[in-house]
Design an enzyme around this catalytic site. Sequence first.
Site, short mmCIF file in Angstrom:
data_model
loop_
_atom_site.label_atom_id
_atom_site.label_comp_id
_atom_site.label_asym_id
_atom_site.label_seq_id
_atom_site.Cartn_x
_atom_site.Cartn_y
_atom_site.Cartn_z
N GLY A 16 -0.36 -3.39 -8.08
CA GLY A 16 0.03 -2.08 -8.43
C GLY A 16 0.65 -2.08 -9.65
N ARG A 84 -9.07 -15.30 -0.59
CA ARG A 84 -9.79 -14.33 0.22
C ARG A 84 -10.81 -13.33 -0.73
NH1 ARG A 84 -9.60 -9.51 3.21
NH2 ARG A 84 -10.61 -9.82 5.30
N ASP A 121 5.08 -9.00 -4.11
CA ASP A 121 4.94 -10.17 -3.24
C ASP A 121 3.74 -10.47 -3.02
OD1 ASP A 121 3.95 -7.56 -1.95
OD2 ASP A 121 5.18 -7.96 -0.15
N THR A 143 7.74 -4.46 -9.35
CA THR A 143 7.21 -3.35 -8.51
C THR A 143 8.34 -2.29 -8.64
OG1 THR A 143 7.19 -2.81 -5.99
CG2 THR A 143 8.49 -4.45 -6.43
N ASP A 145 8.86 -0.61 -5.99
CA ASP A 145 9.64 -0.48 -4.53
C ASP A 145 10.99 -1.18 -4.67
OD1 ASP A 145 7.07 0.53 -4.06
OD2 ASP A 145 6.25 -1.07 -3.25
N ASP A 147 11.58 -4.20 -3.59
CA ASP A 147 11.68 -4.95 -2.44
C ASP A 147 11.62 -6.36 -2.32
OD1 ASP A 147 9.08 -4.80 -2.79
OD2 ASP A 147 8.39 -4.13 -0.82
N ARG A 189 6.43 1.85 0.09
CA ARG A 189 6.02 1.16 1.13
C ARG A 189 7.02 1.21 2.53
NH1 ARG A 189 3.38 -4.68 -0.10
NH2 ARG A 189 5.63 -4.77 -1.00
O1 F6P Z 1 4.09 -1.38 -4.22
C1 F6P Z 1 3.95 -0.28 -5.22
C2 F6P Z 1 3.17 0.88 -4.58
O2 F6P Z 1 3.20 2.04 -5.50
C3 F6P Z 1 3.84 1.51 -3.12
O3 F6P Z 1 5.03 2.16 -3.44
C4 F6P Z 1 2.82 2.44 -2.67
O4 F6P Z 1 2.84 2.38 -1.19
C5 F6P Z 1 1.56 1.65 -3.21
O5 F6P Z 1 1.81 0.65 -4.10
C6 F6P Z 1 0.49 2.43 -3.47
O6 F6P Z 1 -0.72 1.81 -3.86
P1 F6P Z 1 -2.10 2.21 -4.65
O7 F6P Z 1 -1.81 2.40 -5.85
O8 F6P Z 1 -3.17 1.18 -4.31
O9 F6P Z 1 -2.42 3.54 -4.01
#
Ligand code: F6P
Length: 367
Positions: A16, A84, A121, A143, A145, A147, A189
């Site tokens: 992301g 994968r 990650d 990120t 997040d 994390d 997340r």
């Molecule tokens: O890891 C970044 C993040 O924005 C998370 O906080 C969220 O759960 C996820 O990506 C959303 O992903 P997507 O853009 O694929 O909906």
Amino acid sequence: MNNPKVKRLGILTGGGDCPGLNAVIRAVAKTAFFRYGIEVLGIMDGFGGLIENRCALLTDRDVSGILHRGGTILGTTNRDNPFRYPVGEKDGQIVWGDVSDRAITNLRDMGVDVLIVVGGDGSLHIAHELYKKGVPAIGIPKTIDNDLSATDFTFGFDTALNTATDAIDKLHTTAESHHRMMILEVMGRNAGWIALHSGLAGGADVILIPEIPFTYDAVCAKISARRQAGKKFSIMVVAEGAELPGGELVYQDKVAGNPLLDKLGGVAGVVAQIIQEKSGVETRVTVLGHLQRGGTPTPFDRILGTRFGVKAVELAMNGEFGKMACLHGDLVDSVPLKAAVSEQKRVNPHGELVRAAKSVGVSFGDE
Ligand code: F6P
């Protein structure tokens, strides 16, 4: 030290997006061009571009005027994994295969001496697997997040935090006018960093995070204590990964067979309905969603992204492969990629931040 064997770096952004990616790309390119006199190949759309051979040499012009821009000029995806990858279809089902050798051959054909992977990650895990197969790879953590355990901060987090805090400030005024309960759902997340930090910065009354189980009774007790004290409105921040009492997570969408692609979302709506019923307080929900991933990076994220970019090129030129740039205290440092992907950083329920929040009256719905 200038390593004469390194003449061309490859860079890709995976997973992301987040604000600050362009600051990294710019810093990698400018450091490569002007400090070391070498080339940088931009690989498009994350590992997809590596597998499908989509790339272009970056010029100084390409990386000018992008420091303040969100997103990534290289494009990204959180789907394509060389270990994968969809290689066909059988009986209406996707057939997955390992195309990492193809990716490695492509890298060689692209003339890339060192691959810089800017990712969370998932992407850093792929970088580590490629490194184990002999690819000179270097990681840069990103990120919203925050994390990743091997770095104190990832860039992107600070901008997301600003966006979330701004939203809480705005919800505050309307909550007060209408004597309502306002619930803001934020991303992260299964880590509660965005919720905890924005909740603290925005003066939330209740913060629900994945790391601390909550009960509806404890949340309602907090709301009723506020009302008894003459405060007729309340603000709650809930992390998208907060578990409902009973341990259930709320998803917008589940992608069969790939937990990394499952989309969390909607917990605030579930919590709101029950809190409204139990407390009798009119409740409204705002889901902040991808606004947290967009927009202009804060100065902190621009600077951190720049420092990480410079560090990654230095690691490349020193031959320190299989490492990731990181922040420890005030210092930009490096750690082995293996350490970077081995443990997720989550909020410590007994840590100083949670204690500070509880000291100023924040309820986590646990007591
Ligand atoms: O890891 C970044 C993040 O924005 C998370 O906080 C969220 O759960 C996820 O990506 C959303 O992903 P997507 O853009 O694929 O909906």
